[in-house]
Motif scaffolding. Structure first.
Motif, PDB file in Angstrom:
ATOM      1  N   LYS A 522       0.808  -1.203   0.000  1.00  0.00           N
ATOM      2  CA  LYS A 522       0.000   0.000   0.000  1.00  0.00           C
ATOM      3  C   LYS A 522       0.847   1.261   0.000  1.00  0.00           C
ATOM      4  CE  LYS A 522      -2.846   0.081   3.302  1.00  0.00           C
ATOM      5  NZ  LYS A 522      -3.960   0.229   4.191  1.00  0.00           N
ATOM      6  N   SER A 523       2.165   1.055  -0.076  1.00  0.00           N
ATOM      7  CA  SER A 523       3.030   2.205   0.082  1.00  0.00           C
ATOM      8  C   SER A 523       2.726   3.270  -0.956  1.00  0.00           C
ATOM      9  CB  SER A 523       4.475   1.757  -0.047  1.00  0.00           C
ATOM     10  OG  SER A 523       5.292   2.858   0.158  1.00  0.00           O
ATOM     11  N   ASP A 524       2.637   4.461  -0.497  1.00  0.00           N
ATOM     12  CA  ASP A 524       2.282   5.555  -1.384  1.00  0.00           C
ATOM     13  C   ASP A 524       3.260   6.681  -1.114  1.00  0.00           C
ATOM     14  OD1 ASP A 524      -0.602   7.681  -1.711  1.00  0.00           O
ATOM     15  OD2 ASP A 524       0.951   7.160  -3.127  1.00  0.00           O
ATOM     16  N   ILE A 540      -2.453  18.571   7.442  1.00  0.00           N
ATOM     17  CA  ILE A 540      -3.527  17.926   8.206  1.00  0.00           C
ATOM     18  C   ILE A 540      -4.664  17.618   7.241  1.00  0.00           C
ATOM     19  CG2 ILE A 540      -5.157  18.201  10.098  1.00  0.00           C
ATOM     20  CD1 ILE A 540      -2.700  18.653  11.481  1.00  0.00           C
ATOM     21  N   LEU A 541      -5.065  16.376   7.200  1.00  0.00           N
ATOM     22  CA  LEU A 541      -6.161  15.994   6.322  1.00  0.00           C
ATOM     23  C   LEU A 541      -7.392  15.723   7.173  1.00  0.00           C
ATOM     24  CD1 LEU A 541      -4.223  13.411   4.138  1.00  0.00           C
ATOM     25  CD2 LEU A 541      -4.539  15.838   3.714  1.00  0.00           C
ATOM     26  N   LEU A 542      -8.498  16.280   6.740  1.00  0.00           N
ATOM     27  CA  LEU A 542      -9.746  15.997   7.452  1.00  0.00           C
ATOM     28  C   LEU A 542     -10.433  14.871   6.717  1.00  0.00           C
ATOM     29  CD1 LEU A 542     -10.838  19.682   8.155  1.00  0.00           C
ATOM     30  CD2 LEU A 542      -9.368  18.197   9.493  1.00  0.00           C
ATOM     31  N   VAL A 543     -10.553  13.739   7.356  1.00  0.00           N
ATOM     32  CA  VAL A 543     -11.075  12.540   6.684  1.00  0.00           C
ATOM     33  C   VAL A 543     -12.328  12.061   7.409  1.00  0.00           C
ATOM     34  CG1 VAL A 543      -8.811  11.848   5.856  1.00  0.00           C
ATOM     35  CG2 VAL A 543      -9.597  11.030   8.056  1.00  0.00           C
ATOM     36  N   ASP A 544     -13.035  11.146   6.756  1.00  0.00           N
ATOM     37  CA  ASP A 544     -14.276  10.671   7.374  1.00  0.00           C
ATOM     38  C   ASP A 544     -13.995   9.698   8.509  1.00  0.00           C
ATOM     39  OD1 ASP A 544     -15.798  12.242   5.874  1.00  0.00           O
ATOM     40  OD2 ASP A 544     -16.147  10.767   4.292  1.00  0.00           O
ATOM     41  N   THR A 545     -13.395   8.576   8.152  1.00  0.00           N
ATOM     42  CA  THR A 545     -13.123   7.551   9.165  1.00  0.00           C
ATOM     43  C   THR A 545     -11.738   6.988   8.928  1.00  0.00           C
ATOM     44  OG1 THR A 545     -14.079   5.940   7.692  1.00  0.00           O
ATOM     45  CG2 THR A 545     -15.504   6.748   9.461  1.00  0.00           C
ATOM     46  N   PHE A 546     -11.236   6.319   9.937  1.00  0.00           N
ATOM     47  CA  PHE A 546      -9.955   5.631   9.783  1.00  0.00           C
ATOM     48  C   PHE A 546     -10.229   4.174   9.484  1.00  0.00           C
ATOM     49  CE2 PHE A 546      -7.967   8.623  13.122  1.00  0.00           C
ATOM     50  CZ  PHE A 546      -7.831   9.599  12.159  1.00  0.00           C
ATOM     51  N   ASP A 547      -9.322   3.639   8.692  1.00  0.00           N
ATOM     52  CA  ASP A 547      -9.348   2.203   8.498  1.00  0.00           C
ATOM     53  C   ASP A 547      -8.672   1.605   9.727  1.00  0.00           C
ATOM     54  OD1 ASP A 547      -9.098  -0.334   7.717  1.00  0.00           O
ATOM     55  OD2 ASP A 547      -7.555   0.016   6.204  1.00  0.00           O
ATOM     56  N   GLU A 548      -9.485   1.038  10.616  1.00  0.00           N
ATOM     57  CA  GLU A 548      -8.907   0.545  11.866  1.00  0.00           C
ATOM     58  C   GLU A 548      -8.198  -0.788  11.705  1.00  0.00           C
ATOM     59  OE1 GLU A 548     -11.460   2.709  15.273  1.00  0.00           O
ATOM     60  OE2 GLU A 548     -12.000   0.661  14.791  1.00  0.00           O
ATOM     61  N   ASP A 549      -8.525  -1.467  10.613  1.00  0.00           N
ATOM     62  CA  ASP A 549      -7.932  -2.776  10.362  1.00  0.00           C
ATOM     63  C   ASP A 549      -6.619  -2.631   9.594  1.00  0.00           C
ATOM     64  OD1 ASP A 549     -10.530  -5.186   9.906  1.00  0.00           O
ATOM     65  OD2 ASP A 549      -8.974  -5.005  11.410  1.00  0.00           O
ATOM     66  N   GLU A 550      -5.702  -1.948  10.159  1.00  0.00           N
ATOM     67  CA  GLU A 550      -4.491  -1.682   9.398  1.00  0.00           C
ATOM     68  C   GLU A 550      -3.617  -2.921   9.287  1.00  0.00           C
ATOM     69  OE1 GLU A 550      -2.360   1.650  10.958  1.00  0.00           O
ATOM     70  OE2 GLU A 550      -4.282   2.581  11.399  1.00  0.00           O
ATOM     71  N   VAL A 552       0.054  -4.619   8.888  1.00  0.00           N
ATOM     72  CA  VAL A 552       1.387  -4.242   9.365  1.00  0.00           C
ATOM     73  C   VAL A 552       2.206  -3.763   8.176  1.00  0.00           C
ATOM     74  CG1 VAL A 552       3.316  -5.073  10.760  1.00  0.00           C
ATOM     75  CG2 VAL A 552       1.100  -6.178  10.912  1.00  0.00           C
TER      76      VAL A 552
ATOM     77  N   ASP B 159       2.395   7.094   5.832  1.00  0.00           N
ATOM     78  CA  ASP B 159       3.486   7.225   4.870  1.00  0.00           C
ATOM     79  C   ASP B 159       4.270   8.505   5.022  1.00  0.00           C
ATOM     80  OD1 ASP B 159       2.870   4.839   3.661  1.00  0.00           O
ATOM     81  OD2 ASP B 159       1.279   5.783   2.489  1.00  0.00           O
ATOM     82  N   ARG B 164      -0.925  14.605   9.010  1.00  0.00           N
ATOM     83  CA  ARG B 164      -1.812  14.043  10.024  1.00  0.00           C
ATOM     84  C   ARG B 164      -3.238  14.058   9.521  1.00  0.00           C
ATOM     85  NH1 ARG B 164       0.602  13.548  14.950  1.00  0.00           N
ATOM     86  NH2 ARG B 164       2.772  14.179  14.772  1.00  0.00           N
ATOM     87  N   VAL B 166      -7.385  13.930  10.661  1.00  0.00           N
ATOM     88  CA  VAL B 166      -8.372  14.070  11.736  1.00  0.00           C
ATOM     89  C   VAL B 166      -9.656  13.425  11.241  1.00  0.00           C
ATOM     90  CG1 VAL B 166      -9.585  15.677  13.254  1.00  0.00           C
ATOM     91  CG2 VAL B 166      -7.332  16.269  12.376  1.00  0.00           C
ATOM     92  N   SER B 168     -13.744  12.133  11.262  1.00  0.00           N
ATOM     93  CA  SER B 168     -14.976  12.903  11.435  1.00  0.00           C
ATOM     94  C   SER B 168     -15.319  13.029  12.917  1.00  0.00           C
ATOM     95  CB  SER B 168     -16.120  12.246  10.663  1.00  0.00           C
ATOM     96  OG  SER B 168     -16.240  10.908  11.071  1.00  0.00           O
ATOM     97  N   GLN B 171     -13.214  15.702  14.185  1.00  0.00           N
ATOM     98  CA  GLN B 171     -13.743  16.991  13.713  1.00  0.00           C
ATOM     99  C   GLN B 171     -14.964  17.393  14.545  1.00  0.00           C
ATOM    100  OE1 GLN B 171     -14.051  17.065   9.306  1.00  0.00           O
ATOM    101  NE2 GLN B 171     -12.640  15.336   9.388  1.00  0.00           N
TER     102      GLN B 171
END
Lengths: 958, 573
Positions: A522-524, A540-550, A552, B159, B164, B166, B168, B171
């Motif tokens: 997945k390296s980007d 800083i990116l404002l995102v919806d949700t995190f992928d919690e199932d990361e 390794v 990466d 960073r 944040v 929802s 937020q």
């Protein structure tokens, strides 16, 4: 020797132990040993560097301590190294502190005062002398030879371990020069007390010289100060300066007081701490100053009767080095700032420790174990039964597990015994971990009886040999042949083949068992250009949700798996060797040198190994040749196997490429293949790794996509791939020109452009100046002139820049077409990144070509692609480049327009302060070129930004 | 390792260089890492240096603010340092004028900023120049990065260290915080204050009232903070400890467990009571607390935490004693030390102090099996085989074999010159732990027992301890032989292994004794004690959220919101 030579930095023993990697054997002589420290701090270094014959000789009493005290923390004794206890008489000690490293063409000898413990090697005040031998610097070989003779004598007289004997025998076979007897210098002498007391030998070495002063720095004096007195009596110096560490040195104050009163010759001084840590003075230094000459004696010997006045028959075994200098200042630095200038006149100002109580008595007086091992699944022991107490009806081995396990011992008559017993299955498992064993009696009720037998660690010969074989001597030899470039016999070819097939994995099924792979890559990583900029601001990116199932980090896993592999160790070994032996390579490769009579004397005459090597190139038998050719073909097949290429790690791909380039070259050099076959194989290898003109661009080719990407540039650079690739193309080109085949020439040219485009897309245009060190290795490798190789490789590359650019452009266009038909988001992202990568490579090419117009054009395009890819850092960087490029072309108007556009974009995205900065710049430029409409528009947007920023904020921000 | 050294042979004798750079460190037996892992698992959203709940919305707000706008060229660290400074000064300013003097404990930068406030509080404009009040690059946010990531509020881009994200939820917290302070003059002019040299005290006081650490429960950011900390939206609770599944859901269980304990508390409730309750809450005879059914699984994990705490404490105790003895006696062998123990430790007399009926017997002549049965006899357990008795014991919390009582007993006998009290009590504590763990092994959940296995050989896992003790029992060893083994393998070897580990990691020489020529020599003293349970931090956060109130005797009352939250936890499962 000049004084400056003496002013050396302190010696880091661990660095001294790990500096070289071409040792096969290490032998430590020590009084006591903290085997936990050895296993944790030293053995891994030795093991990693391929040193597999590791042997410790230590005092027998201290050996028993290792059984009693260290059982819970050591785990490799008898499995990865051997410890041989040396048992002397009750008041005698095996006391030397020496390390001898042996390699085929190198040795290092350390003689000093520190035991094999953390404090002895890295905390106490200890003194060591380090002596190196190589064939080129043969002067001190006799010291290594003498040390070896001492070791052999000790083994012969006191050692009982058959496996240790075998180990020493193997070491000697690998370094036959160690047994030669070269000329001995009197400048440095290795003295030991095996046969003659040290004091007698010192007296002999001083040869009746008039000793004016003796300085003694020791941690230990015998109770009667007999050795100190003897020093005075033998040499009658005007002054005997005794340096002791307050509160730490061992001795008898009353005795010293008596000596002080007996004459004016004894001066006692405090040892000065040179740092804040309370480090213990454990060094033993004796300096004899005569009329013109100074002698320094350093090593293991304390100023005691058993150390200096007796030989091993009644005293200790000690080893010291006697060093001679023809002036008085030579050793001055050794004691500089360490001796208090004021002598102690009142002994109340000196506190000495009493000696430790003598041991209660040696174990093993009734029954003594000499050696215990497990070999071929049999429990083997050699022992001596002296006298059995009454009531003992049987004997048994007691293995010190919890609870203990017993093996009955059938014979128990007095005298020496050699016993072999089959081991029960349940015990095999227990013995897979290091265990100790002793002999217990059995009374008439069947109860075990402790007979005070010494406890002995078990040498698990089967495990030891297995462990040692994991990267074997054969592999190291093969590595040497591989790097030297001369394979001189059928068996050497066979060994090389065995090594290669053992270490290299071309089989997909095998690889699958490992965890690595690219499927979930997945390296980007950022683009190369962006990485160079050290931006201060955080994104800083404002995102919806995190992928919690990361998952390794795949990258780290791959790297770890590879670095832990035996192949990686072997590769590092050959790589380091390639870097270090290039000079020798050249010498050995030149047939004139081999017959040079001068080479038969001096260094090489003492070098058994080198003398035996002629540099002749042995063409292997048909069978062996076929096996090698098949191996290369198997590699090429693997390179064309999509599944293999997707699973294999980046490290594997680049290192295998280097190794197989080398193999193929060796095959040509040894006449296994002809020039045409060589060209064919190399072209196939290059086509496998980089693709060929008949194929899609790398990113559209599943086989090539995983490794031909800018994200891997660090890995490619770490292995200096550019140099290997360019050298390979250069050699192909040279050979094709030699055979004058026009068709092949055109074909290889097309192929090389493809390879160079691939290479450039990953690492950018090669930086030839930075590759000079690897080029000198490659020049030796390919038997080319280094300057020619570099110049021509560079020329080859530079003349093809236009073609490479064209091909990269073509790839970029192909990717654009492909993007139109792909919906998979992940793949789209990948393709877009590849498109950026290809054009970044082109941008670098235009930089080299100094084509500013093209750079400008490409810069604008890159900005839009990067914006599309969400690479805002890249956008910012190239926007700034664009302005500079426009300004450089005198296109201030365009620059102003560009800045204005950037400012407006920033404004629209709410970044008002940044927008204001850009708009300000644009307005200044517009004013300069009198572009009033643009100036007006700039001011208009500046007003907007001011509105949003507010007056105070704006003022402060500006 | 050490600098300015050489390996170039000079053929001259040279002094050796130290192979280490520093001599400082902590956890010198390397045993506390496992407890750290357990609390990481059970309380992933709180660490010891993140004690106040209001920082979660505050830092979320800072991240969003920075993303939206910040002074050009400012790093996130620059930005945080400035806003955090104003936040702290505002808290101090408001505390100074508020009638209820709200608490600022746990405020980041309180030392330097407190001094600054004290020096300038009389001024109408407070200088804003204490940018170096914390060494960390991101100021106080450094401490919160991990926990905010664990709570899925904000995280570092995988990466890119300079990017960073944040979420929802983050937020939402940010908006709620912004809403709480929206009416303040500071909020309206905040970008100006980012670069201002001073700030009016009145502005700080007004801002402080709205952003105060202790006023979360009165603010609009309370509810989203409560949701985030309890992680009610998390899919899983107690995922397998060795899986890669997020553990955020465990916050709900642990915070719910503490609320449940408070709800049942009849007396003062704080960390000591919490530790006792997690040790014995699953024992039917433990009256101060009986967990709700849905909380029993999480309690089983916490029980393993506390049992390991007693175990590690006991080993550290032995270590301290051993070091002190070495200091007094000089260079000595392990054998001599064991001879000393045999002579000096009188378990029978200690038994009198601890209400244990122990016969007068030499340690060298006291087989483990008899010893353990003697101990179990004190607990009024039915006669059975040892394992059966251990299982029964594992369900009991009553003295005299109560580990917590033994811990306090040993903790109070601080005099290292009293071998009977010091070593004897510790030995009884270890014996009780062995018996309880052996019993628990059979009855506790496999998931919770995972923590007993955690640590393996290198960190002397509880499971390993049980196995080793059982081997000594089986071998018919005496107490003295067992103590010899414990000191050899669990103290001396363990310290040596750990010191070498620290030396590898940090080039640190943390040896507290030297081992040379078969003798051990004192270098430094040791210290014993519990590791951090993070209870205090969780307790403060629950208070910040207004879920309970405690009187001056620490007797808690769960508020209606607390009851409601507890109910949600219990219903959620």
């Amino acid at each position: 020797m000049a004084k400056s030579e003496m002013e050396s930095s302190p010696l880091n023993i661990l660095d001294a132990l790990s500096e070289h990697q071409d040792f096969h054997s290490s032998i430590f002589l020590t009084y006591g040993a903290d085997l936990t420290f050895f296993e944790d701090a030293i053995l891994p270094i030795l093991w990693d560097k391929g040193c597999r014959h590791n042997l410790i000789f230590m005092d027998g009493e201290r050996y028993i301590d290792t059984v009693n005290d260290l059982r819970g923390s050591i785990s490799k004794i008898g499995h990865r190294y051997l410890v041989v206890p040396i048992r002397l008489g009750r008041f005698q000690s095996f006391h030397p502190k020496l390390v001898l490293f042996l390699g085929i063409e190198r040795a290092r000898l350390l003689v000093g005062s520190g035991n094999l413990t953390f404090t002895g090697y890295g905390h106490n005040h200890e003194v060591f002398t380090c002596v190196d031998w190589t064939p080129d610097q043969p002067e001190w070989q006799y010291l290594c030879t003498q040390a070896w003779q001492v070791i052999r004598t000790i083994m012969q007289k006191w050692g009982h371990s058959q496996e240790a004997r075998n180990m020493l025998h193997t070491s000697e076979q690998l370094s036959p020069w160690i047994t030669h007897s070269p000329q001995v210098s009197t400048e440095i002498q290795l003295l030991h007390s095996l046969d003659i007391p040290l004091l007698e030998q010192i007296e002999q070495a001083l040869d009746g010289a008039n000793v004016q002063k003796i300085t003694v720095v020791v941690p230990f004096l015998d109770e009667q100060a007999a050795a100190l007195n003897a020093l005075y009596e033998h040499f009658r110096p005007t002054t005997l300066q005794l340096v002791l560490q307050d509160h730490h040195a061992v001795g008898n104050i009353t005795t010293l007081g008596g000596l002080l009163k007996s004459g004016n010759w004894l001066k006692i001084h405090h040892f000065c701490q040179v740092d804040e840590n309370q480090r213990y003075l454990h060094a033993k230094i004796y300096i004899f100053e005569t009329d013109n000459v100074t002698y320094a004696i350093t090593g293991s010997a304390n100023c005691s009767q058993v150390a200096l006045l007796s030989s091993s028959t009644q005293g200790n075994i000690e080893i010291v080095l006697l060093r001679k200098a023809n002036n008085h200042e030579h050793f001055a630095d050794l004691l500089k700032h360490r001796v208090n200038s004021q002598s102690i006149t009142n002994l109340d100002n000196l506190s000495l420790k009493p000696p430790d109580m003598p041991p209660p008595g040696l174990k093993g007086e009734k029954v003594q174990l000499f050696d215990v091992s497990i070999e071929n699944g049999m429990f083997c022991a050699s022992l001596m039964i002296n006298a059995l107490p009454d009531g003992i009806v049987g004997l048994q081995f007691r293995i010190s597990t919890t609870p203990p396990q017993f093996i009955p011992l059938e014979a128990f008559s007095s005298g020496p015994h050699s016993i072999k017993v089959a081991i029960a299955d349940d015990l095999q498992k227990v013995l897979a971990r290091p265990q100790s064993v002793s002999i217990w009696g059995l009374d008439s009720t069947g109860q075990p009886v402790d007979m005070d037998c010494n406890e002995h660690w078990i040498t698990h010969v089967d495990i030891l040999r297995f462990e040692m074989a994991r990267v074997t001597r054969v592999d190291i030899d093969a590595g040497e042949r591989f790097t030297d470039g001369s394979i001189e016999s059928e068996s050497e070819w066979r060994d090389l083949y065995e090594t290669l097939t053992k270490l290299i994995e071309l089989d997909v099924a095998q690889l699958k068992r490992k965890k690595g792979g690219y499927s979930s890559q997945k390296s980007d990583k950022k683009t190369g250009g962006e990485q160079k900029s050290q931006e201060k601001e955080t994104q800083i990116l404002l995102v919806d949700t995190f992928d919690e199932d990361e998952t390794v980090e795949q990258r780290e896993i791959e790297e770890t798996i590879f670095k832990e592999s035996d192949f990686a160790r072997w590769f590092e070994y050959i790589r380091a060797r390639l870097a270090s032996v290039q000079g020798e390579d050249t010498a050995e490769a030149d047939p004139d040198d081999i017959d040079n009579p001068d080479e038969q004397t001096g260094a090489n005459s003492t070098n058994g190994n080198k003398k035996n090597r002629t540099g002749r190139k042995w063409t292997p038998s048909q069978r062996e040749s076929r096996r090698f050719i098949n191996l290369v073909r198997k590699y090429i097949t693997s390179l064309n196997n999509d599944e293999y290429m997707q699973i294999a790690s980046i490290h594997q791909k680049v290192t295998y490429y280097i190794v197989f380039q080398r193999i193929t070259w060796l095959l040509l050099e040894h006449k296994v293949i002809d020039t045409a076959s060589f060209i064919d194989l190399i072209c196939q290898i290059n086509a496998g790794l980089f693709g060929s003109p008949n194929e899609d661009p790398p990113v559209l080719c599943p086989r090539l996509r995983p490794h031909l990407r800018l994200v891997w540039h660090q890995e490619w650079e770490a292995y200096e791939m550019a140099a290997y690739v360019l050298a390979s193309l250069f050699m192909v080109n040279q050979l094709v020109l030699q055979i004058k085949d026009e068709g092949l020439l055109a074909q290889t040219k097309r192929q090389s452009i493809w390879v160079l485009a691939g290479l450039t897309s990953v690492v950018g245009p090669p930086k030839f100046a930075e590759l000079s060190s690897v080029y000198s290795q490659l020049a030796a490798w390919y038997r080319q002139d280094e300057v020619d190789l570099v110049l021509q490789a560079e020329e080859n590359y530079m003349t093809r820049l236009a073609d490479i650019n064209q091909l990269l452009d073509h790839w970029s266009q192909m990717v654009t077409i492909a993007l139109e038909n792909i919906n998979d988001m992940h793949l789209r992202k990948l393709l877009l990144q590849a498109k950026i990568d290809y054009n970044l490579a082109r941008f670098c090419i235009f930089e080299i070509l100094q084509d500013i117009e093209k750079q400008t054009e490409l810069c604008s395009q890159l900005i839009s692609w990067m914006r599309f890819a969400g690479d805002l850092g890249g956008v910012r960087q190239f926007a700034e480049r664009l302005v500079l490029l426009l300004q450089a072309q005198g296109l201030s108007h365009d620059a102003a327009v560009s800045l204005f556009a950037q400012g407006v974009n920033l404004f629209l995205s709410g970044k008002h302060s940044e927008a204001a900065a850009k708009l300000n710049q644009a307005s200044i430029l517009a004013e300069q070129i009198n572009d009033d409409p643009l100036l007006k528009r700039c001011k208009q947007y500046l007003n907007y930004t001011e509105f949003f920023l507010g007056t105070s904020g704006q003022i402060q921000r500006q | 390792m050490a600098t300015s050294t050489s390996t170039t042979p000079t053929l001259n004798p040279v002094w050796i260089a130290p192979i280490y750079d520093v001599t400082t460190g902590e956890d010198f037996l390397g045993l506390r890492a496992v407890q750290g892992r357990i609390v990481d698992y059970l309380l992933p959203g709180i660490i010891t240096i993140t004690p106040r709940a209001r920082y979660y919305p505050f830092y979320s707000w800072l991240l969003v603010e920075y993303a939206n706008d910040h002074p050009k060229g400012w790093s996130l660290g620059d930005f945080i340092h400035r806003r955090e400074q104003i936040f702290a000064l505002a808290n101090l300013a408001y505390t100074a004028i508020a009638q209820d003097a709200p608490d600022t404990t746990g405020m980041i930068g309180s030392r330097e900023l407190g001094k600054h406030w004290k020096n300038h509080r009389e001024l109408t404009r407070i200088p804003l120049r204490v940018d170096k009040y914390l060494g960390a690059l991101l100021g106080g946010y450094n401490a919160y990065t991990g926990v905010m990531q664990a709570l899925a509020l904000a995280r570092l881009n995988e990466d890119n260290d300079n990017k960073r994200e944040v979420s929802s939820k983050g937020q939402e917290l940010a908006s709620a915080f912004a809403k709480a302070i929206k009416q303040t003059k500071y909020y309206k002019e905040r970008t100006g204050y980012d670069t201002a040299k001073t700030i009016p005290r009145a502005v700080l006081e007004e801002y402080g009232e709205k952003c105060h650490l202790s006023y979360l429960s009165l603010s609009s950011d309370r509810d989203p903070t409560l949701e985030a900390l309890f992680a009610f939206d998390a899919k899983d609770q107690l995922p397998l400890p060795n899986s890669d599944m997020p553990t955020r859901g465990n916050m709900r269980g642990t915070l719910g467990l503490i609320l449940d304990m408070m709800d049942q508390a009849q007396e003062g409730f704080h960390e000591d009571e919490f530790r006792r309750s997690i040790t014995y809450g699953l024992c039917p005879d433990y009256t101060p607390y009986q967990p709700a059914q849905v909380l029993r699984p999480i309690l089983a994990h916490w029980q393993m935490f506390q049992l390991r705490e007693y175990y590690v404490y006991a080993l550290y105790n032995l270590w301290c004693y051993f070091l002190n003895w070495l200091k007094c006696e000089g260079r000595q062998s392990l054998r001599t030390f064991c001879d000393h123990l045999s002579e000096a430790v009188d378990l029978a007399s200690l038994g009198n102090e601890l209400n244990l009926k122990l016969p007068t017997r030499s340690l060298a002549d006291w087989p483990l099996e008899i010893w353990f049965n003697t101990l179990l006899d004190q607990q009024d357990l039915p006669q059975s085989d040892l394992l059966g008795r251990c299982e029964a014991f594992a369900r009991q919390s009553q003295p005299p074999l109560n580990e917590d009582d033994l811990y306090w007993q040993s903790n109070n006998s601080v005099n290292l010159d009293e071998p009977t009290r010091y070593v004897g009590t510790t030995w009884i504590l270890l014996s009780a732990l062995y018996l309880r763990l052996r019993g628990l092994q059979a009855v506790t959940s496999e998931d919770a027992w995972y923590w007993a296995r955690n640590g393996g050989i290198r960190r002397r896992s509880l499971n390993r301890f049980v196995e080793d003790m059982s081997s000594h029992l089986e071998a018919g060893h005496t107490i003295l032989e067992t103590l010899h083994w414990l000191f050899r393998d669990y103290i001396i070897a363990q310290h040596t292994i750990t010191a070498l580990e620290k030396w590898h990691q940090r080039s640190a020489n943390t040896f507290h004794f030297n081992y040379e020529d078969g003798f051990l020599e004192w270098v430094k003293d040791g210290q014993s004690g519990f590791s951090a349970s993070r209870f205090q931090q969780a307790y403060t956060m629950l208070a910040d959220l207004g879920l309970f109130e405690a009187d001056e005797n620490w007797i808690p009352t769960v508020t209606p919101l607390g009851q409601q939250s507890l109910k949600r936890v219990l219903n959620h499962g």
